[in-house]
Design a protein around this motif. Structure first.
Motif, short mmCIF file in Angstrom:
data_model
loop_
_atom_site.label_atom_id
_atom_site.label_comp_id
_atom_site.label_asym_id
_atom_site.label_seq_id
_atom_site.Cartn_x
_atom_site.Cartn_y
_atom_site.Cartn_z
N TRP A 1 0.83 -1.16 0.05
CA TRP A 1 0.11 -0.07 -0.06
C TRP A 1 0.90 1.21 0.02
CZ3 TRP A 1 -5.37 0.15 -0.45
CH2 TRP A 1 -5.93 -1.07 -0.10
N ASP B 1 -10.57 -6.12 -12.24
CA ASP B 1 -10.77 -5.75 -10.97
C ASP B 1 -9.43 -5.96 -10.22
OD1 ASP B 1 -13.38 -5.24 -10.96
OD2 ASP B 1 -14.05 -6.70 -9.66
N GLY B 2 -8.57 -7.13 -10.66
CA GLY B 2 -7.25 -7.47 -10.06
C GLY B 2 -6.34 -6.32 -10.35
N THR C 1 -5.46 -3.65 -7.57
CA THR C 1 -4.85 -4.46 -6.16
C THR C 1 -3.60 -3.58 -6.11
OG1 THR C 1 -5.78 -6.55 -6.85
CG2 THR C 1 -4.03 -6.36 -5.10
N ALA D 1 -0.01 -3.89 -7.39
CA ALA D 1 0.17 -4.55 -8.80
C ALA D 1 0.79 -3.87 -9.79
CB ALA D 1 -1.40 -4.93 -9.13
#
Length: 372
Positions: A189, A291-292, A295, A298
């Motif tokens: 993050w 959607d992935g 992440t 990513a």
């Protein structure tokens, strides 16, 4: 504060003196009183925070050979004017001292993200339409409050006022603290400037959204970039009632970015620089981002956000902003089909008059146009 059971001493005619409360009840009451003081200290400031905190549902465990006592409790925190229900943090306590003189030696979370107070002394900065809480420096708190006050009317101009119309921010002092608040310390993050989360323990009908800001990534942005990020997250708060688990992330993240950049006057290549570089180098996507692709951590996540913005920008330019809003709400209202592409195809046909394949072709034309 919950009252401790068994503390009352009853006196009845002819019964003589009331029986004393049990030693266990006395110790329970003593610990509750200590936790009551601890809760008041969390919000004492200066200045005093617009927060109410209480410990509740205290359960005392056995005393170990060293005389320490384990316990569990809930720390229930309510931010005045923002929370309809308390936000609940399960806590584990270690109590030292002897019976009659118990004190909290250690306190830690049982699971989930920690409360702000685990990170250090919490300060506050209040705007007209927002509140910022956190251990960050006062100038950073005040700057975020000003951005929040600008974000609310910008969001209301497009999405209306059928939401709380106020924002609650958490601003930690470091990127490490940010990761603890949103992902239990996960380093993935670190590149995110902010994220909107539903607070732990909040009921489903009142999710108590918090916008958690990464002081590192957010601080490295220009003033314009910070405002875009703040407005983006404000859209997530405002559209909570219209967003479902089945809402494609390219749509939910795209409308948030589109609202943030709305009326900025910036050309597409400046809003989507990573995607533009990819296209110029011959790396052209073949489908809308999945959607992935969004992440945290990513590869290509920046391009995914830019692709999503471009898709929503296409809808707003071709059909008007209100059609974009209507499509978003229609997606939230509709139940998900077994075949997600067929389900989305139908919604696009109903809302825009063209199916998913044709919309994707139009979008890819926009993407290729970024090469100049």
């Amino acid at each position: 504060m919950l009252a401790a059971a068994g503390l009352a001493q009853l006196s009845m005619p002819g019964a003589g003196r009331a029986a004393p409360a049990s030693a266990a009840a006395d110790e329970h009451a003593e610990v509750l009183a200590a936790l009551d003081e601890r809760a008041r200290a969390l919000t004492a400031g200066p200045p005093a925070l617009p927060v109410r905190a209480v410990y509740r549902n205290l359960l005392l465990g056995p005393v170990d050979p060293a005389g320490r006592c384990s316990a569990t409790a809930e720390l229930a925190v309510t931010v005045t004017g923002y929370d309809e229900q308390p936000v609940v943090y399960p806590r584990r306590l270690t109590l030292a001292g002897s019976a009659g003189d118990r004190r909290v030696e250690r306190e830690e979370g049982l699971d989930g993200p920690p409360p702000l107070w685990d990170l250090g002394a919490v300060r506050a900065a209040a705007g007209e339409r927002c509140l910022v809480l956190g251990p960050a420096d006062p100038p950073a708190l005040a700057g975020l409050a000003a951005a929040g006050d600008r974000a609310v009317p910008a969001v209301e101009a497009l999405w209306g006022s059928d939401w709380a119309g106020r924002l609650l921010f958490h601003l930690p002092a470091t990127e490490e603290q940010f990761a603890r608040l949103v992902a239990g310390g996960s380093p993935g993050w670190s590149g995110m400037a902010a994220v909107t989360v539903a607070a732990p323990g909040a009921p489903r009908h009142a999710p108590a959204d918090r916008i958690v800001v990464n002081p590192g990534a957010y601080g490295r942005l220009s003033d314009f970039g910070r405002q875009v990020v703040t407005t983006h997250e404000a859209v997530h708060v405002a559209t909570r009632a219209d967003t479902r688990a089945w809402t494609p992330l390219w749509l939910s993240e795209g409308v948030a970015d589109w609202t943030g950049y709305r009326d900025s006057g910036r050309p597409a290549r400046r809003i989507a620089p990573e995607l533009a570089r990819d296209v110029a180098a011959g790396r052209v996507p073949v489908a809308l981002p999945g959607d992935g692709d969004f992440t945290a951590g990513a590869g290509g996540i920046a391009q995914a956000y830019e692709q999503a913005w471009l898709a929503c920008d296409l809808i707003a330019r071709r059909y008007g902003p209100q059609r974009l809003v209507a499509l978003y709400r229609a997606v939230g209202e509709a139940g998900p089909g077994a075949d997600r592409e067929a389900w989305l195809d139908g919604l696009l046909r109903d809302g825009l008059g063209l199916g998913l394949a044709e919309f994707t072709r139009l979008w890819l034309t926009e993407v290729r146009g970024l090469a100049g």
